[in-house]
Design a protein around this motif. Sequence first.
Motif, mmCIF file in Angstrom:
data_model
loop_
_atom_site.group_PDB
_atom_site.id
_atom_site.type_symbol
_atom_site.label_atom_id
_atom_site.label_comp_id
_atom_site.label_asym_id
_atom_site.label_seq_id
_atom_site.Cartn_x
_atom_site.Cartn_y
_atom_site.Cartn_z
ATOM 1 N N PHE A 23 0.812 -1.219 0.000
ATOM 2 C CA PHE A 23 0.000 0.000 0.000
ATOM 3 C C PHE A 23 0.850 1.277 0.000
ATOM 4 C CE2 PHE A 23 0.425 -1.385 4.415
ATOM 5 C CZ PHE A 23 0.887 -0.241 5.049
ATOM 6 N N VAL A 24 2.188 1.160 -0.003
ATOM 7 C CA VAL A 24 3.038 2.343 -0.110
ATOM 8 C C VAL A 24 3.722 2.342 -1.479
ATOM 9 C CG1 VAL A 24 3.428 2.336 2.375
ATOM 10 C CG2 VAL A 24 5.125 1.288 0.875
ATOM 11 N N SER A 25 4.270 3.482 -1.858
ATOM 12 C CA SER A 25 4.961 3.560 -3.141
ATOM 13 C C SER A 25 6.212 2.689 -3.119
ATOM 14 C CB SER A 25 5.352 5.008 -3.440
ATOM 15 O OG SER A 25 6.123 5.072 -4.635
ATOM 16 N N ASN A 26 6.454 1.998 -4.234
ATOM 17 C CA ASN A 26 7.661 1.174 -4.338
ATOM 18 C C ASN A 26 8.778 1.880 -5.104
ATOM 19 O OD1 ASN A 26 6.479 0.844 -7.015
ATOM 20 N ND2 ASN A 26 7.867 -0.892 -7.256
ATOM 21 N N LEU A 27 8.620 3.162 -5.370
ATOM 22 C CA LEU A 27 9.650 3.857 -6.148
ATOM 23 C C LEU A 27 11.024 3.801 -5.485
ATOM 24 C CD1 LEU A 27 7.827 6.996 -7.609
ATOM 25 C CD2 LEU A 27 8.057 4.696 -8.562
ATOM 26 N N PRO A 28 11.152 3.941 -4.150
ATOM 27 C CA PRO A 28 12.493 3.850 -3.556
ATOM 28 C C PRO A 28 13.185 2.517 -3.800
ATOM 29 C CG PRO A 28 10.998 4.940 -2.036
ATOM 30 C CD PRO A 28 10.147 4.402 -3.153
ATOM 31 N N ILE A 29 12.465 1.407 -3.673
ATOM 32 C CA ILE A 29 13.121 0.119 -3.894
ATOM 33 C C ILE A 29 13.380 -0.117 -5.379
ATOM 34 C CG2 ILE A 29 10.986 -1.260 -3.963
ATOM 35 C CD1 ILE A 29 12.527 -3.448 -2.450
ATOM 36 N N ALA A 30 12.491 0.378 -6.246
ATOM 37 C CA ALA A 30 12.744 0.265 -7.688
ATOM 38 C C ALA A 30 13.996 1.033 -8.077
ATOM 39 C CB ALA A 30 11.537 0.778 -8.464
ATOM 40 N N GLU A 31 14.191 2.200 -7.475
ATOM 41 C CA GLU A 31 15.396 2.984 -7.776
ATOM 42 C C GLU A 31 16.646 2.286 -7.263
ATOM 43 O OE1 GLU A 31 14.303 6.654 -5.971
ATOM 44 O OE2 GLU A 31 13.010 7.266 -7.650
ATOM 45 N N ARG A 32 16.553 1.633 -6.102
ATOM 46 C CA ARG A 32 17.723 0.890 -5.589
ATOM 47 C C ARG A 32 18.067 -0.272 -6.504
ATOM 48 N NH1 ARG A 32 21.545 -1.266 -5.129
ATOM 49 N NH2 ARG A 32 22.706 -2.050 -3.321
ATOM 50 N N ILE A 33 17.072 -0.972 -7.010
ATOM 51 C CA ILE A 33 17.335 -2.084 -7.919
ATOM 52 C C ILE A 33 17.928 -1.583 -9.223
ATOM 53 C CG2 ILE A 33 16.176 -3.815 -9.360
ATOM 54 C CD1 ILE A 33 14.350 -4.375 -6.972
ATOM 55 N N SER A 34 17.451 -0.457 -9.710
ATOM 56 C CA SER A 34 17.952 0.081 -10.977
ATOM 57 C C SER A 34 19.450 0.351 -10.923
ATOM 58 C CB SER A 34 17.195 1.361 -11.338
ATOM 59 O OG SER A 34 15.839 1.078 -11.623
ATOM 60 N N VAL A 35 19.969 0.678 -9.744
ATOM 61 C CA VAL A 35 21.411 0.904 -9.584
ATOM 62 C C VAL A 35 22.207 -0.331 -9.975
ATOM 63 C CG1 VAL A 35 23.222 1.363 -7.876
ATOM 64 C CG2 VAL A 35 21.087 2.657 -7.806
ATOM 65 N N GLU A 36 21.619 -1.516 -9.798
ATOM 66 C CA GLU A 36 22.306 -2.774 -10.084
ATOM 67 C C GLU A 36 22.261 -3.152 -11.558
ATOM 68 O OE1 GLU A 36 23.903 -4.517 -7.639
ATOM 69 O OE2 GLU A 36 23.357 -2.827 -6.330
ATOM 70 N N LEU A 37 21.579 -2.378 -12.390
ATOM 71 C CA LEU A 37 21.291 -2.796 -13.759
ATOM 72 C C LEU A 37 22.018 -1.956 -14.800
ATOM 73 C CD1 LEU A 37 17.440 -3.308 -13.291
ATOM 74 C CD2 LEU A 37 19.270 -4.993 -13.014
ATOM 75 N N GLY A 38 23.213 -1.497 -14.459
ATOM 76 C CA GLY A 38 23.939 -0.601 -15.343
ATOM 77 C C GLY A 38 24.295 -1.190 -16.694
ATOM 78 N N ASP A 39 24.502 -2.493 -16.780
ATOM 79 C CA ASP A 39 24.873 -3.141 -18.041
ATOM 80 C C ASP A 39 23.660 -3.564 -18.864
ATOM 81 O OD1 ASP A 39 27.538 -2.847 -17.442
ATOM 82 O OD2 ASP A 39 27.713 -4.833 -16.519
ATOM 83 N N PHE A 40 22.457 -3.248 -18.401
ATOM 84 C CA PHE A 40 21.247 -3.716 -19.048
ATOM 85 C C PHE A 40 20.493 -2.542 -19.676
ATOM 86 C CE2 PHE A 40 22.298 -7.005 -16.126
ATOM 87 C CZ PHE A 40 21.726 -8.179 -16.604
ATOM 88 N N GLU A 41 19.742 -2.853 -20.718
ATOM 89 C CA GLU A 41 18.730 -1.914 -21.166
ATOM 90 C C GLU A 41 17.575 -2.013 -20.179
ATOM 91 O OE1 GLU A 41 15.787 -1.011 -25.005
ATOM 92 O OE2 GLU A 41 17.233 -2.685 -25.080
ATOM 93 N N VAL A 42 17.109 -0.874 -19.678
ATOM 94 C CA VAL A 42 16.102 -0.861 -18.621
ATOM 95 C C VAL A 42 14.890 -0.069 -19.073
ATOM 96 C CG1 VAL A 42 15.564 -0.237 -16.236
ATOM 97 C CG2 VAL A 42 17.857 -1.082 -16.819
ATOM 98 N N GLU A 43 13.728 -0.640 -18.862
ATOM 99 C CA GLU A 43 12.461 0.014 -19.142
ATOM 100 C C GLU A 43 11.702 0.168 -17.826
ATOM 101 O OE1 GLU A 43 8.859 -0.764 -22.319
ATOM 102 O OE2 GLU A 43 9.564 -2.460 -21.120
ATOM 103 N N THR A 44 11.250 1.383 -17.532
ATOM 104 C CA THR A 44 10.439 1.618 -16.340
ATOM 105 C C THR A 44 8.978 1.746 -16.740
ATOM 106 O OG1 THR A 44 10.789 4.005 -16.487
ATOM 107 C CG2 THR A 44 12.322 2.761 -15.119
ATOM 108 N N LEU A 45 8.134 1.069 -16.008
ATOM 109 C CA LEU A 45 6.692 1.070 -16.264
ATOM 110 C C LEU A 45 6.007 1.682 -15.052
ATOM 111 C CD1 LEU A 45 6.510 -2.566 -17.673
ATOM 112 C CD2 LEU A 45 6.366 -0.460 -19.018
ATOM 113 N N ASP A 46 5.753 2.981 -15.110
ATOM 114 C CA ASP A 46 5.143 3.697 -14.001
ATOM 115 C C ASP A 46 3.617 3.685 -14.119
ATOM 116 O OD1 ASP A 46 7.635 4.281 -12.998
ATOM 117 O OD2 ASP A 46 7.691 6.328 -13.748
#
Length: 370
Positions: A23-46
């Motif tokens: 029931f809370v926003s997951n944007l903080p954890i999504a941003e933390r995970i994105s830090v780990e994906l530097g070698d990947f093409e990343v698509e965000t679905l907001d």
Amino acid sequence: MTDRVAALTTLTRDLISIDSRSFVSNLPIAERISVELGDFEVETLDYADADGTAKRALVAHRGGPGGIAFSGHMDTVPDTGWQEDPWSGRSDAGMLHGLGATDMKGPVAAAIMAARALPLDVPVSLFITTDEETTKAGARELVQRSALARAAKPAMILVVEPTNMIPVRGHRSHILFTCVATGVQAHSATGLGRNANWALLPFLTEMQALFDRLRTVPALQDQDYDPVFSDLNLVLDNHGAAINVTVPQATARLKFRYSAKIDPAPVLDAVYGAAKRAGVAVSETREGSPPELPADHPLVRLCTDITGKRPGTVPFGTDASVLQALAPCVVMGPGDMSVAHAPGEAVSIAELDAAIPVFTRLAEAIAERR
């Protein structure tokens, strides 16, 4: 401690430390995970959930099409019953403690580590969702909107829910019925009101009979599952009415879980028929069709060969009920579901680490089949 174990421990602890209850926003954890994906093409679905809360699903891909997609979710259940800090990420005797440690921040961290460890020419995707514990909205957004997932064309989706690394070839899905009886609010001593609970009781009596039928009638059961009977769970809500008030609204929520072999039509008929007789309004939401692969399916056999563990089925649901629209799904990950959704949830760092080479071998085997 090896560098891999240290990195895995840090990532898992970081994910646990972020409050991502559904029931809370997951944007903080999504941003933390994105830090780990530097070698990947990343698509965000907001998107915004039904309460207007900002949510985000992530799709990451590296390599060509046709590989494996590892999938997990960022959200957790509420922290009901916790007596210690649910987001401490406390370590003790090789275990990391915290809400979502097993279901499923630890497995997600292991999947990310495995994907990053693969050679660059091995195609791999990460489908990281949210709202899995409630509506499966993150998985639906991914299936409906992700151009990157469609371009990746995964040959297999491995949903890394905690199964003790046992390949799960199928699971139940649910239909959630919201059943509302309406009364008239008044001071209960005046005789001017009408208590909605009295209207709900005849309906609930029929639902108890349906509950008993599910547990006793073989035609409504599936012998490939444990338990063999479908669940019909009841939660009641009087919406805060005081004891001296005739209840204006009484809500019964029923969650019915069924496997692919079970026709839900008799249950639907029973619920709607009982509601009509009692004057109760009913609405429903569905999780998605129950995913199930045959025991001899090539992907199930591959998981069995790599793990050495016999495949099975489970009674709980996962995002596979939605993600199967993109590719065949197997559910398999480190950790024990028996400690999930409970105070004191914890995950073994050694089990998370042991899953990484299994995930990479599976990804390489899928790539070789292209």
